[in-house]
Design a protein around this motif. Structure first.
Motif, PDB file in Angstrom:
ATOM      1  N   PHE A   1      -2.928   1.995  -4.396  1.00  0.00           N
ATOM      2  CA  PHE A   1      -2.189   3.099  -5.005  1.00  0.00           C
ATOM      3  C   PHE A   1      -2.450   4.409  -4.257  1.00  0.00           C
ATOM      4  O   PHE A   1      -3.328   4.493  -3.394  1.00  0.00           O
ATOM      5  N   LYS A   2      -1.686   5.422  -4.613  1.00  0.00           N
ATOM      6  CA  LYS A   2      -1.913   6.755  -4.064  1.00  0.00           C
ATOM      7  C   LYS A   2      -3.210   7.332  -4.629  1.00  0.00           C
ATOM      8  O   LYS A   2      -3.659   6.937  -5.702  1.00  0.00           O
ATOM      9  N   PRO A   3      -3.807   8.298  -3.924  1.00  0.00           N
ATOM     10  CA  PRO A   3      -5.005   8.946  -4.469  1.00  0.00           C
ATOM     11  C   PRO A   3      -4.674   9.619  -5.802  1.00  0.00           C
ATOM     12  O   PRO A   3      -3.573  10.140  -6.003  1.00  0.00           O
TER      13      PRO A   3
ATOM     14  N   MET B   1      -8.175   9.855   7.603  1.00  0.00           N
ATOM     15  CA  MET B   1      -8.410   9.690   6.174  1.00  0.00           C
ATOM     16  C   MET B   1      -9.622  10.520   5.747  1.00  0.00           C
ATOM     17  O   MET B   1     -10.699  10.410   6.341  1.00  0.00           O
ATOM     18  N   PRO B   2      -9.471  11.356   4.726  1.00  0.00           N
ATOM     19  CA  PRO B   2     -10.620  12.145   4.271  1.00  0.00           C
ATOM     20  C   PRO B   2     -11.642  11.251   3.583  1.00  0.00           C
ATOM     21  O   PRO B   2     -11.387  10.049   3.378  1.00  0.00           O
ATOM     22  N   PRO B   3     -12.815  11.773   3.237  1.00  0.00           N
ATOM     23  CA  PRO B   3     -13.785  10.970   2.493  1.00  0.00           C
ATOM     24  C   PRO B   3     -13.111  10.304   1.302  1.00  0.00           C
ATOM     25  O   PRO B   3     -12.416  10.967   0.523  1.00  0.00           O
ATOM     26  N   THR B   4     -13.310   8.987   1.177  1.00  0.00           N
ATOM     27  CA  THR B   4     -12.510   8.195   0.236  1.00  0.00           C
ATOM     28  C   THR B   4     -13.364   7.199  -0.527  1.00  0.00           C
ATOM     29  O   THR B   4     -14.169   6.474   0.070  1.00  0.00           O
ATOM     30  N   ILE B   5     -13.161   7.149  -1.842  1.00  0.00           N
ATOM     31  CA  ILE B   5     -13.701   6.084  -2.680  1.00  0.00           C
ATOM     32  C   ILE B   5     -12.558   5.130  -2.996  1.00  0.00           C
ATOM     33  O   ILE B   5     -11.538   5.539  -3.551  1.00  0.00           O
ATOM     34  N   LEU B   6     -12.711   3.865  -2.602  1.00  0.00           N
ATOM     35  CA  LEU B   6     -11.737   2.819  -2.903  1.00  0.00           C
ATOM     36  C   LEU B   6     -12.190   2.143  -4.191  1.00  0.00           C
ATOM     37  O   LEU B   6     -13.192   1.436  -4.207  1.00  0.00           O
TER      38      LEU B   6
ATOM     39  N   SER C   1       0.823  -1.207   0.000  1.00  0.00           N
ATOM     40  CA  SER C   1       0.000   0.000   0.000  1.00  0.00           C
ATOM     41  C   SER C   1       0.860   1.260   0.000  1.00  0.00           C
ATOM     42  O   SER C   1       1.821   1.366   0.768  1.00  0.00           O
ATOM     43  N   GLU C   2       0.492   2.206  -0.851  1.00  0.00           N
ATOM     44  CA  GLU C   2       1.179   3.495  -0.908  1.00  0.00           C
ATOM     45  C   GLU C   2       0.565   4.509   0.048  1.00  0.00           C
ATOM     46  O   GLU C   2       1.004   5.657   0.088  1.00  0.00           O
ATOM     47  N   ILE C   3      -0.442   4.101   0.817  1.00  0.00           N
ATOM     48  CA  ILE C   3      -1.043   4.970   1.818  1.00  0.00           C
ATOM     49  C   ILE C   3      -1.153   4.211   3.132  1.00  0.00           C
ATOM     50  O   ILE C   3      -1.016   2.989   3.168  1.00  0.00           O
ATOM     51  N   ASP C   4      -1.406   4.941   4.211  1.00  0.00           N
ATOM     52  CA  ASP C   4      -1.652   4.327   5.511  1.00  0.00           C
ATOM     53  C   ASP C   4      -3.135   3.984   5.585  1.00  0.00           C
ATOM     54  O   ASP C   4      -3.988   4.859   5.767  1.00  0.00           O
ATOM     55  N   LEU C   5      -3.445   2.706   5.439  1.00  0.00           N
ATOM     56  CA  LEU C   5      -4.844   2.287   5.405  1.00  0.00           C
ATOM     57  C   LEU C   5      -5.542   2.491   6.752  1.00  0.00           C
ATOM     58  O   LEU C   5      -6.774   2.575   6.801  1.00  0.00           O
TER      59      LEU C   5
ATOM     60  N   GLN D   1     -11.635  11.775  -2.214  1.00  0.00           N
ATOM     61  CA  GLN D   1     -10.481  11.325  -2.971  1.00  0.00           C
ATOM     62  C   GLN D   1     -10.762   9.934  -3.512  1.00  0.00           C
ATOM     63  O   GLN D   1     -11.569   9.182  -2.958  1.00  0.00           O
ATOM     64  N   VAL D   2     -10.090   9.588  -4.614  1.00  0.00           N
ATOM     65  CA  VAL D   2     -10.253   8.270  -5.230  1.00  0.00           C
ATOM     66  C   VAL D   2      -8.934   7.523  -5.148  1.00  0.00           C
ATOM     67  O   VAL D   2      -7.908   7.997  -5.641  1.00  0.00           O
ATOM     68  N   ILE D   3      -8.975   6.350  -4.506  1.00  0.00           N
ATOM     69  CA  ILE D   3      -7.788   5.521  -4.321  1.00  0.00           C
ATOM     70  C   ILE D   3      -8.010   4.190  -5.033  1.00  0.00           C
ATOM     71  O   ILE D   3      -8.863   3.397  -4.620  1.00  0.00           O
ATOM     72  N   PRO D   4      -7.287   3.913  -6.117  1.00  0.00           N
ATOM     73  CA  PRO D   4      -7.438   2.618  -6.804  1.00  0.00           C
ATOM     74  C   PRO D   4      -6.763   1.495  -6.024  1.00  0.00           C
ATOM     75  O   PRO D   4      -5.763   1.708  -5.326  1.00  0.00           O
ATOM     76  N   PHE D   5      -7.317   0.298  -6.159  1.00  0.00           N
ATOM     77  CA  PHE D   5      -6.662  -0.881  -5.598  1.00  0.00           C
ATOM     78  C   PHE D   5      -6.910  -2.078  -6.507  1.00  0.00           C
ATOM     79  O   PHE D   5      -7.883  -2.113  -7.262  1.00  0.00           O
ATOM     80  N   ILE D   6      -5.992  -3.049  -6.424  1.00  0.00           N
ATOM     81  CA  ILE D   6      -6.054  -4.240  -7.274  1.00  0.00           C
ATOM     82  C   ILE D   6      -5.717  -5.465  -6.440  1.00  0.00           C
ATOM     83  O   ILE D   6      -4.801  -5.432  -5.610  1.00  0.00           O
TER      84      ILE D   6
END
Length: 294
Positions: free
Chosen positions: A243-245, A109-114, A100-104, A223-228
Motif C-alpha cells: 500500500f501507499k505510505p 526511498m526515505p527511511p521506511t517501516i514495512l 504495489s502502489e509504490i516503486d519498491l 514512513q510506514v508502508i503496510p503490506f499483505i
C-alpha cells in the motif's frame, strides 16, 4: 535423540516438498487442514472463540464455514513453508504476483517501516518483498522455541539479503537501520503482553496492541508502508499487496495510532476473513479484572 531425529525428518520432508509442484503441495496442505479440523483441538476452539468475538453478527453456520476454511489455510501455510523457505528465487517469482502502489526499487526511498500483518500469506510476502526491493532490509522475528528450527527459519527468511533481528533486540537495531536508510520489516498485530502496548478496539473488542510502530516511526523518523501476503484462489500462488505510505502517521498520540492500525487491519480482514491467523490468541491479555476468553 528421538526429538532431534523428528526435527531432522520434518526439515527433510519440507525440503522434499519444495521440489514438488506448488499445486500438489498446496492441495496436500489443504487436505491435511480439513482432516485436522474434524478432530477436536485447542486450536480449533481458539479459532471459534476469535470468530465469535469479532463477528457476533454472523450466523453460526457462517462462522463454522470460515473456521473450517481457515484451518485449511493455516495448515497449508505451515506445509507451504517448504516452498517459501527452500524454493528457488525463480520459483517464487512464478508464484508471487506483486501489486504495489509504490516503486519498491526506488533508490531514494526515505527511511521506511514495512508493516506486515499476520495473514496466512505473511511468510511468502515478507520473504518476497525483500527480494523485490533488491537491497538489504532489516526484518524482525519472534524466535522459535526449538534452536535448530529457529536457525533454519532465520537463514530461509534472510536469504534475499535480509538482516534478521530478534524482537528482543529490536528497538536499538531498528533505529540504526532506519538511520542507514535500510527498510525494516516488522509485524505489530499479535498480543505480546502489556509492555509497549495499549488496549484498543479490534472488531469492537479491547485488544492488547503494540504501540511500537508509532514510536519507531516517530524516532526514525520513518514512513510506514503496510503490506499483505494473500493466498490466491485455485492454488495459483500468492499476491503481495503493498500500500501507499500512511499519511499523517505517526501522530503525538500513540494510542490513536494503534487504533488506526487496527482499523486498517479490520478493513483488510473483512476482505478475506478466512486468511487471517485466527489460530492465535489475539485477545489473550485482558484488562485488569476482566475474565479471559480462552
Amino acid at each position: 535423540m528421538f526429538k532431534r531425529l523428528g526435527i531432522a525428518l520434518a526439515i527433510g520432508f519440507l525440503r522434499l516438498l519444495a521440489v514438488l509442484p506448488y499445486g500438489l503441495v498446496a492441495r496436500f496442505g489443504a487436505a491435511l487442514g480439513a482432516l485436522l479440523y474434524r478432530i477436536p483441538s485447542r486450536r480449533r476452539t481458539i479459532v471459534h472463540t476469535n470468530l465469535r468475538l469479532c463477528f457476533p453478527e454472523w450466523p453460526a453456520a457462517e462462522r463454522e464455514r470460515v473456521a473450517a476454511l481457515h484451518f485449511q489455510h493455516a495448515i497449508r501455510s505451515y506445509v507451504e513453508r517448504s516452498v517459501q523457505w527452500f524454493g528457488s528465487a525463480k520459483k517464487l517469482e512464478r508464484l508471487i504476483e506483486v501489486d504495489s502502489e509504490i516503486d519498491l526499487k526506488d533508490p531514494d526511498m526515505p527511511p521506511t517501516i514495512l508493516l506486515g500483518f499476520h495473514f496466512v500469506g505473511i511468510e511468502a510476502g515478507s520473504i518476497f518483498i525483500n527480494h523485490c526491493i533488491g537491497r538489504a532490509c532489516g526484518a524482525l522475528y519472534q524466535p522459535l522455541s526449538n534452536p535448530k528450527i529457529n536457525q533454519i527459519a532465520i537463514e530461509a527468511r534472510g536469504r534475499f539479503n535480509a538482516e534478521m533481528v530478534s524482537r528482543a533486540d529490536s528497538a536499538r537495531v531498528v533505529l540504526r537501520m532506519l538511520r542507514e536508510r535500510k527498510p525494516v520489516m516488522l509485524g505489530s498485530d499479535m498480543d505480546y503482553g502489556m509492555r509497549n502496548s495499549a488496549f484498543v478496539p479490534f472488531f469492537g473488542v479491547n485488544a492488547c496492541t503494540l504501540t511500537t510502530v508509532s514510536r519507531l516511526a516517530k524516532a526514525g523518523p520513518a514512513q510506514v508502508i503496510p503490506f499483505i501476503g494473500e493466498v490466491l484462489p485455485n492454488y495459483r500462488g500468492y499476491r503481495l499487496k503493498v500500500f501507499k505510505p500512511w499519511e499523517g502517521y505517526p501522530t503525538d498520540d500513540e494510542v490513536a495510532d494503534a487504533r488506526r492500525m487496527n482499523a486498517f487491519l479490520e478493513e483488510q480482514v473483512r476482505k478475506m476473513p478466512e486468511q487471517y491467523y485466527w489460530v492465535h490468541k489475539r485477545f489473550k491479555t485482558r484488562p485488569e479484572g476482566e475474565a479471559g476468553f480462552y
